[in-house]
Write a protein that holds these residues in place. Structure first.
Motif, mmCIF file in Angstrom:
data_model
loop_
_atom_site.group_PDB
_atom_site.id
_atom_site.type_symbol
_atom_site.label_atom_id
_atom_site.label_comp_id
_atom_site.label_asym_id
_atom_site.label_seq_id
_atom_site.Cartn_x
_atom_site.Cartn_y
_atom_site.Cartn_z
ATOM 1 N N ARG A 1 5.617 4.755 -2.058
ATOM 2 C CA ARG A 1 5.075 5.170 -3.345
ATOM 3 C C ARG A 1 5.254 6.678 -3.514
ATOM 4 N N ARG A 2 5.391 7.101 -4.755
ATOM 5 C CA ARG A 2 5.751 8.497 -5.014
ATOM 6 C C ARG A 2 4.673 9.478 -4.585
ATOM 7 N N GLY B 1 -10.111 4.829 -4.917
ATOM 8 C CA GLY B 1 -9.300 5.780 -5.657
ATOM 9 C C GLY B 1 -8.299 5.052 -6.527
ATOM 10 N N ARG B 2 -7.760 5.737 -7.519
ATOM 11 C CA ARG B 2 -6.789 5.106 -8.416
ATOM 12 C C ARG B 2 -5.436 4.917 -7.732
ATOM 13 N N ASP B 3 -5.143 5.770 -6.712
ATOM 14 C CA ASP B 3 -3.874 5.677 -5.996
ATOM 15 C C ASP B 3 -4.084 6.207 -4.585
ATOM 16 N N LEU B 4 -2.995 6.304 -3.811
ATOM 17 C CA LEU B 4 -3.127 6.744 -2.423
ATOM 18 C C LEU B 4 -3.659 8.160 -2.328
ATOM 19 N N ALA B 5 -3.157 9.049 -3.184
ATOM 20 C CA ALA B 5 -3.559 10.454 -3.106
ATOM 21 C C ALA B 5 -5.062 10.612 -3.330
ATOM 22 N N GLN B 6 -5.596 9.962 -4.360
ATOM 23 C CA GLN B 6 -7.021 10.090 -4.635
ATOM 24 C C GLN B 6 -7.864 9.415 -3.559
ATOM 25 N N THR B 7 -7.385 8.296 -3.034
ATOM 26 C CA THR B 7 -8.133 7.603 -1.982
ATOM 27 C C THR B 7 -8.224 8.449 -0.729
ATOM 28 N N VAL B 8 -7.104 9.053 -0.316
ATOM 29 C CA VAL B 8 -7.117 9.935 0.858
ATOM 30 C C VAL B 8 -8.002 11.148 0.592
ATOM 31 N N GLU B 9 -7.900 11.720 -0.591
ATOM 32 C CA GLU B 9 -8.718 12.885 -0.942
ATOM 33 C C GLU B 9 -10.208 12.565 -0.823
ATOM 34 N N ARG B 10 -10.612 11.395 -1.297
ATOM 35 C CA ARG B 10 -12.032 11.042 -1.245
ATOM 36 C C ARG B 10 -12.499 10.757 0.186
ATOM 37 N N LEU B 11 -11.620 10.225 1.023
ATOM 38 C CA LEU B 11 -11.981 10.076 2.440
ATOM 39 C C LEU B 11 -12.159 11.440 3.089
ATOM 40 N N LEU B 12 -11.263 12.369 2.770
ATOM 41 C CA LEU B 12 -11.340 13.704 3.371
ATOM 42 C C LEU B 12 -12.532 14.505 2.857
ATOM 43 N N ASP B 13 -13.056 14.122 1.696
ATOM 44 C CA ASP B 13 -14.203 14.816 1.112
ATOM 45 C C ASP B 13 -15.543 14.272 1.604
ATOM 46 N N LEU B 14 -15.512 13.231 2.431
ATOM 47 C CA LEU B 14 -16.768 12.726 3.007
ATOM 48 C C LEU B 14 -17.397 13.799 3.900
ATOM 49 N N PRO B 15 -18.702 13.762 4.078
ATOM 50 C CA PRO B 15 -19.352 14.799 4.878
ATOM 51 C C PRO B 15 -18.943 14.749 6.361
ATOM 52 N N THR C 1 0.856 -1.182 0.000
ATOM 53 C CA THR C 1 0.000 0.000 0.000
ATOM 54 C C THR C 1 0.891 1.230 0.000
ATOM 55 N N LEU C 2 1.611 1.460 1.089
ATOM 56 C CA LEU C 2 2.585 2.551 1.147
ATOM 57 C C LEU C 2 3.910 2.185 0.500
ATOM 58 N N PHE C 3 4.346 0.945 0.708
ATOM 59 C CA PHE C 3 5.684 0.517 0.290
ATOM 60 C C PHE C 3 5.585 -0.656 -0.681
ATOM 61 N N PRO C 4 5.790 -0.429 -1.986
ATOM 62 C CA PRO C 4 5.732 -1.529 -2.957
ATOM 63 C C PRO C 4 6.808 -2.578 -2.687
ATOM 64 N N LEU C 5 6.445 -3.846 -2.906
ATOM 65 C CA LEU C 5 7.374 -4.945 -2.681
ATOM 66 C C LEU C 5 8.238 -5.262 -3.902
ATOM 67 N N HIS D 1 -5.402 -3.518 -0.332
ATOM 68 C CA HIS D 1 -5.825 -4.921 -0.247
ATOM 69 C C HIS D 1 -7.320 -5.018 0.039
ATOM 70 N N GLY D 2 -8.031 -5.748 -0.810
ATOM 71 C CA GLY D 2 -9.456 -5.922 -0.575
ATOM 72 C C GLY D 2 -9.764 -6.588 0.746
ATOM 73 N N TRP D 3 -8.970 -7.610 1.113
ATOM 74 C CA TRP D 3 -9.212 -8.303 2.383
ATOM 75 C C TRP D 3 -9.032 -7.376 3.578
#
Length: 229
Positions: A99-100, A212-226, A21-25, A177-179
């Motif tokens: 990840r960058r 989200g497509r990547d970490l940045a978009q995923t965090v952005e969408r969490l922060l945009d929740l009401p 997630t944060l650190f690619p293997l 990870h989905g799980w």
């Protein structure tokens, strides 16, 4: 009332998964090649490690992450891996680069006053080493209070909420990870799944709260929740 019965709200704190997630293997591949281990066995090693971690989450086995990682290496190589090669691969786990887009995702969270931490597997020692070397402004968490607690069992997620001082429904989980997203959802967390690893969310699990497509978009969408009412 079940978690998020009225819809998810903006989290007051975030926890991010560590490996893949944060650190690619991927950068570990050259260490496998140096050890004379076929590249295909790296994927098998990752799967074997997760399999045993999932079993430990059910059994409550007193094993550290390093124990499981080393045991999986020995198992997939038929106990033929040289001690030096094993050490080199385990050392590589603590030297992975983030990840960058990780830094910009964290900056966005901090700009909104949202605390961020990392929740890994098991005892969390490997996460502490990764964070020390990466310089990312994140806190390692204990992963549920000791080596007997493994995701996706509920306790690691709930322990993270306690440590960060927020109720589970105000803690956001960011994972590739989905799980892991399914485990966080079952524990009552607000879940964000990044598609950069799996591409499509696994159909066997309930959908996460945001994608989200990547970490940045995923965090952005969490922060945009009401905000909570």
């Amino acid at each position: 009332m079940p978690p998020h019965a009225r819809g998810p709200v903006r989290p007051a704190a975030l926890v991010l998964d560590a490996l893949d997630t944060l650190f690619p293997l991927g950068p570990l591949e050259w260490r496998f090649r140096e050890a004379g281990i076929p590249r295909v066995l790296m994927t098998r090693w990752c799967d074997h490690l997760l399999r045993d971690a999932f079993a430990l989450s059910l059994l409550g086995g007193e094993r550290t992450f390093e124990d499981v990682a080393r045991g999986s290496l020995r198992d997939i190589t038929g106990n033929q891996i040289a001690p030096g090669a094993e050490d080199a691969i385990i050392d590589g786990l603590a030297r992975l680069e983030p990840r960058r887009e990780a830094a910009s995702a964290l900056e966005a969270a901090h700009a909104r006053g949202v605390r961020a931490a990392v929740l890994g597997h098991g005892d969390g020692e490997h996460v502490r080493l990764l964070l020390e070397r990466s310089g990312l402004p994140l806190e390692p968490l204990a992963g549920g209070g000791g080596p007997a607690a493994w995701k996706p069992a509920r306790e690691p997620y709930l322990a993270a909420a306690r440590e960060l001082g927020v109720p589970p429904e105000r803690l956001g989980l960011v994972t590739a990870h989905g799980w892991d997203a399914a485990g966080g959802r079952r524990a009552g967390l607000v879940t964000g799944w990044s598609a950069h690893l799996e591409g499509r969310f696994p159909s066997v699990f309930p959908s996460p709260d945001v994608e989200g497509r990547d970490l940045a978009q995923t965090v952005e969408r969490l922060l945009d929740l009401p905000e909570p009412a």
